[in-house]
Motif scaffolding. Structure first.
Motif, mmCIF file in Angstrom:
data_model
loop_
_atom_site.group_PDB
_atom_site.id
_atom_site.type_symbol
_atom_site.label_atom_id
_atom_site.label_comp_id
_atom_site.label_asym_id
_atom_site.label_seq_id
_atom_site.Cartn_x
_atom_site.Cartn_y
_atom_site.Cartn_z
ATOM 1 N N LYS A 183 0.838 -1.206 0.000
ATOM 2 C CA LYS A 183 0.000 0.000 0.000
ATOM 3 C C LYS A 183 0.869 1.250 0.000
ATOM 4 C CE LYS A 183 -4.090 -1.734 2.277
ATOM 5 N NZ LYS A 183 -4.133 -2.385 3.573
ATOM 6 N N GLY A 184 0.252 2.364 -0.326
ATOM 7 C CA GLY A 184 0.950 3.647 -0.270
ATOM 8 C C GLY A 184 0.922 4.197 1.146
ATOM 9 N N GLY A 185 1.841 5.095 1.428
ATOM 10 C CA GLY A 185 1.824 5.810 2.691
ATOM 11 C C GLY A 185 2.232 5.018 3.920
ATOM 12 N N VAL A 186 2.854 3.850 3.725
ATOM 13 C CA VAL A 186 3.258 3.055 4.889
ATOM 14 C C VAL A 186 4.641 3.451 5.403
ATOM 15 C CG1 VAL A 186 1.854 1.051 4.256
ATOM 16 C CG2 VAL A 186 4.223 1.176 3.495
ATOM 17 N N GLY A 187 5.275 4.377 4.696
ATOM 18 C CA GLY A 187 6.586 4.850 5.145
ATOM 19 C C GLY A 187 7.740 4.240 4.379
ATOM 20 N N ASN A 189 6.736 -0.852 10.013
ATOM 21 C CA ASN A 189 6.882 0.569 10.347
ATOM 22 C C ASN A 189 5.688 1.032 11.175
ATOM 23 O OD1 ASN A 189 7.978 3.164 10.347
ATOM 24 N ND2 ASN A 189 6.950 3.723 8.439
ATOM 25 N N MET A 190 5.892 2.098 11.911
ATOM 26 C CA MET A 190 4.853 2.656 12.790
ATOM 27 C C MET A 190 4.341 1.538 13.711
ATOM 28 S SD MET A 190 2.881 5.165 10.161
ATOM 29 C CE MET A 190 3.573 5.523 8.541
ATOM 30 N N SER A 191 5.300 0.757 14.171
ATOM 31 C CA SER A 191 5.020 -0.468 14.892
ATOM 32 C C SER A 191 4.403 -0.197 16.261
ATOM 33 C CB SER A 191 6.347 -1.197 15.041
ATOM 34 O OG SER A 191 6.178 -2.468 15.526
ATOM 35 N N GLU A 215 11.322 -3.554 13.742
ATOM 36 C CA GLU A 215 10.100 -2.786 13.967
ATOM 37 C C GLU A 215 10.500 -1.341 14.208
ATOM 38 O OE1 GLU A 215 8.840 -4.975 17.363
ATOM 39 O OE2 GLU A 215 7.677 -6.402 16.186
ATOM 40 N N ILE A 216 9.874 -0.441 13.500
ATOM 41 C CA ILE A 216 10.231 0.973 13.632
ATOM 42 C C ILE A 216 9.110 1.708 14.367
ATOM 43 C CG2 ILE A 216 10.811 3.078 12.363
ATOM 44 C CD1 ILE A 216 11.586 1.088 10.063
ATOM 45 N N PRO A 217 9.467 2.411 15.425
ATOM 46 C CA PRO A 217 8.424 3.124 16.168
ATOM 47 C C PRO A 217 7.852 4.307 15.400
ATOM 48 C CG PRO A 217 10.590 3.642 17.064
ATOM 49 C CD PRO A 217 10.795 2.568 16.037
ATOM 50 N N LEU A 218 6.626 4.629 15.740
ATOM 51 C CA LEU A 218 5.973 5.819 15.204
ATOM 52 C C LEU A 218 6.351 6.987 16.110
ATOM 53 C CD1 LEU A 218 3.475 6.866 13.347
ATOM 54 C CD2 LEU A 218 2.184 6.604 15.433
ATOM 55 N N VAL A 219 7.028 7.969 15.547
ATOM 56 C CA VAL A 219 7.402 9.138 16.349
ATOM 57 C C VAL A 219 7.196 10.402 15.528
ATOM 58 C CG1 VAL A 219 9.072 8.192 17.985
ATOM 59 C CG2 VAL A 219 9.780 8.667 15.675
ATOM 60 N N ARG A 220 6.814 11.454 16.237
ATOM 61 C CA ARG A 220 6.530 12.681 15.512
ATOM 62 C C ARG A 220 7.805 13.238 14.881
ATOM 63 N NH1 ARG A 220 3.899 16.839 19.090
ATOM 64 N NH2 ARG A 220 5.979 17.692 19.199
ATOM 65 N N ASP A 221 8.912 13.073 15.577
ATOM 66 C CA ASP A 221 10.177 13.655 15.111
ATOM 67 C C ASP A 221 10.561 13.219 13.694
ATOM 68 O OD1 ASP A 221 9.823 13.268 17.820
ATOM 69 O OD2 ASP A 221 11.950 13.459 18.300
ATOM 70 N N VAL A 222 10.193 12.000 13.332
ATOM 71 C CA VAL A 222 10.661 11.521 12.033
ATOM 72 C C VAL A 222 10.036 12.321 10.906
ATOM 73 C CG1 VAL A 222 8.975 9.658 11.672
ATOM 74 C CG2 VAL A 222 11.190 9.504 10.619
ATOM 75 N N ARG A 223 8.768 12.706 11.097
ATOM 76 C CA ARG A 223 8.130 13.470 10.038
ATOM 77 C C ARG A 223 8.714 14.862 9.960
ATOM 78 N NH1 ARG A 223 2.878 14.571 11.180
ATOM 79 N NH2 ARG A 223 3.442 16.756 10.956
ATOM 80 N N PRO A 232 7.739 13.784 -5.332
ATOM 81 C CA PRO A 232 9.183 13.739 -5.029
ATOM 82 C C PRO A 232 9.440 13.705 -3.528
ATOM 83 C CG PRO A 232 8.557 15.957 -5.666
ATOM 84 C CD PRO A 232 7.291 15.129 -5.622
ATOM 85 N N SER A 233 9.079 12.605 -2.844
ATOM 86 C CA SER A 233 9.238 12.590 -1.401
ATOM 87 C C SER A 233 10.697 12.405 -0.989
ATOM 88 C CB SER A 233 8.343 11.541 -0.749
ATOM 89 O OG SER A 233 8.568 10.285 -1.316
ATOM 90 N N VAL A 234 11.465 11.640 -1.769
ATOM 91 C CA VAL A 234 12.875 11.443 -1.404
ATOM 92 C C VAL A 234 13.665 12.753 -1.495
ATOM 93 C CG1 VAL A 234 15.023 10.309 -2.101
ATOM 94 C CG2 VAL A 234 12.933 8.967 -1.809
HETATM 95 N N1 LIG Z 1 7.780 5.689 11.778
HETATM 96 C C1 LIG Z 1 7.162 6.816 11.461
HETATM 97 N N2 LIG Z 1 6.764 7.688 12.435
HETATM 98 C C2 LIG Z 1 6.117 8.833 12.107
HETATM 99 N N3 LIG Z 1 5.832 9.229 10.871
HETATM 100 C C3 LIG Z 1 6.212 8.418 9.862
HETATM 101 C C4 LIG Z 1 6.905 7.177 10.103
HETATM 102 N N4 LIG Z 1 7.153 6.600 8.901
HETATM 103 C C5 LIG Z 1 6.650 7.435 7.971
HETATM 104 N N5 LIG Z 1 6.081 8.513 8.533
HETATM 105 C C6 LIG Z 1 5.420 9.637 7.854
HETATM 106 O O1 LIG Z 1 4.342 9.107 7.086
HETATM 107 C C7 LIG Z 1 4.226 9.780 5.845
HETATM 108 C C8 LIG Z 1 4.346 8.763 4.704
HETATM 109 O O2 LIG Z 1 5.656 8.247 4.701
HETATM 110 P P1 LIG Z 1 6.432 7.944 3.344
HETATM 111 O O3 LIG Z 1 6.346 9.072 2.393
HETATM 112 O O4 LIG Z 1 7.786 7.450 3.723
HETATM 113 O O5 LIG Z 1 5.532 6.735 2.854
HETATM 114 P P2 LIG Z 1 5.563 5.950 1.472
HETATM 115 O O6 LIG Z 1 5.137 4.559 1.756
HETATM 116 O O7 LIG Z 1 6.842 6.154 0.778
HETATM 117 O O8 LIG Z 1 4.424 6.709 0.713
HETATM 118 P P3 LIG Z 1 4.080 6.621 -0.858
HETATM 119 O O9 LIG Z 1 3.223 5.430 -0.962
HETATM 120 O O10 LIG Z 1 3.357 7.902 -1.114
HETATM 121 O O11 LIG Z 1 5.367 6.501 -1.587
HETATM 122 C C9 LIG Z 1 5.316 10.836 5.835
HETATM 123 O O12 LIG Z 1 4.780 12.049 6.246
HETATM 124 C C10 LIG Z 1 6.329 10.321 6.857
HETATM 125 O O13 LIG Z 1 7.074 11.363 7.440
#
Ligand SMILES: Nc1ncnc2c1ncn2[C@@H]1O[C@H](COP(=O)(O)OP(=O)(O)OP(=O)(O)O)[C@@H](O)[C@H]1O
Ligand SMILES: [Mg+2]
Length: 355
Positions: free
Chosen positions: A107-111, A267-269, A302-310, A140-142
């Motif tokens: 899926k999209g948006g999983v990080g 991710n966001m475990s 497993e990667i924690p969900l944290v606000r700092d990463v965004r 262009p997220s990267v």
């Molecule tokens: N572990 C995390 N904790 C908090 N925020 C996160 C975490 N992982 C990703 N995010 C946030 O979630 C959003 C989506 O992440 P990201 O763009 O990496 O996903 P993606 O799977 O590459 O999306 P896409 O499918 O659009 O390519 C971003 O805003 C990112 O900062």
């Protein structure tokens, strides 16, 4: 009797599986013969995948058969053209690159991009030479995560010079797609750009080239991973989406190109409060582990969900670099180490690269 033009018009209704475009615009229809015995349609394959060709064959037959005045339909698929022949010999490696690792997600948006960027940087921390190829042409997220804006330049002999940031060698397909390019054209552009970038970019000598795939595990993603021999694939998922089916599709995709699945990253475990540091398992826990066991593939971490990463991502300064002691950075480092071990455990997949 029908005319070849009428048949061609009708064939424009047949969509290429997995795409919004029809088979005519893909250039698949090579000839249409209308005779007293019926209609004969000659198709040139654009893929080596038998199931896709069969689907197209069936759809074409059904579409033309229902046209008034058509007694019989024969569909002939001609011998594969150049790209398929190259494919049968196996794709060639990327010059200078030892291991190509693809990061995929159902899926999209999983990080996925967050993982690809931080993992690549964590690999550098382990002393590896690392490149990142962002295959996402939709956003262009990267470049955003790494704070890159400029378009890579090319040399006089038309080699592309990649960008360098934080020790990472980076190319992002998104930087080559004009902002006004309609969404439906972006997908088909990926392959052309990708072939070019895999061979014409001066990657230098790299231990790892990480591919950040577009989200999904369909035909479009498969076409990408077919272009280069992979040392392995990594699947990113989240606990909400411990969608077994998604991971299974990812595994199937890598199996189709005979690449080992190096593991799953959840991710966001669990949540780590940025104020008090407390850990909360808001989505339940252990799903990734159970899934890894079920499919017999490693759970890389497993990667924690944290606000700092965004916030770090939005500022173009990945957390692995700015806060190396953060639990999330530690998670990425341990995943990177695990990944290196998994790649070493699958040496048979390392194919020689052509220089
Ligand atoms: N572990 C995390 N904790 C908090 N925020 C996160 C975490 N992982 C990703 N995010 C946030 O979630 C959003 C989506 O992440 P990201 O763009 O990496 O996903 P993606 O799977 O590459 O999306 P896409 O499918 O659009 O390519 C971003 O805003 C990112 O900062
Ligand atoms: Mg992404």
């Amino acid at each position: 009797m029908v005319t070849p033009q009428a048949v061609l018009e009708e064939l424009k209704k047949v969509k290429y599986p997995g795409f919004n475009r029809d088979i005519v615009s893909f250039g698949m229809v090579k000839d249409i013969e209308v005779g007293s015995m019926g209609v004969n349609i000659i198709l040139a394959p654009t893929t080596a995948r038998e199931d896709v060709l069969q689907q197209i064959h069936d759809a074409v037959t059904a579409t033309v058969r229902q046209m008034p005045g058509v007694a019989a339909v024969e569909v002939t698929v001609t011998a594969p053209e150049q790209p398929q022949r190259r494919m049968q010999q196996g794709p060639t490696g990327v010059p200078g690159v030892t291991h190509v690792i693809a990061v995929a997600s159902g899926k999209g948006g999983v990080g996925k991009s967050t993982v690809a960027v931080n993992l690549a940087l964590a690999l550098i921390g382990l002393g590896k030479r690392v490149g990142l190829l962002d295959c996402d042409v939709y956003g262009p997220s990267v470049p955003l995560m790494l704070g890159l804006k400029e378009r890579p330049k090319s040399t006089e002999d038309r080699r592309i010079i990649p960008l360098h940031k934080y020790g990472l060698t980076v190319i992002s397909l998104g930087l080559f797609v004009e902002d006004h390019t309609p969404i439906i054209w972006r997908g088909p552009m990926i392959n052309k750009l990708l072939t070019q970038f895999l061979r014409e970019v001066d990657w230098g000598e790299l231990d790892y080239l990480v591919l950040d795939l577009p989200p999904g595990t369909g035909d479009a993603q498969l076409t990408i991973v077919q272009q280069v021999p992979l040392s392995g694939g990594v699947i990113v998922t989240t606990p909400q989406d411990v969608a077994l089916l998604d991971v299974k599709r990812g595994i199937t995709m890598f199996q189709q190109v005979k690449a080992p699945v190096l593991g799953v990253i959840e991710n966001m475990s669990y949540h780590i409060c940025s104020g008090c540091g407390e850990r909360a398992e808001i989505f339940g826990h252990g799903g990734g582990e159970a899934m890894a066991r079920q499919f017999d593939i490693p759970l890389l971490g497993e990667i924690p969900l944290v606000r700092d990463v965004r916030e770090a991502a939005d500022a173009g300064k990945p957390l692995v670099l700015t806060q190396p002691d953060h639990p999330q950075s530690q998670a990425f480092r341990s995943i990177a180490a695990r990944l290196v071990a998994e790649v070493a455990a699958h040496p048979a997949q390392v194919l020689p690269t052509i220089h």
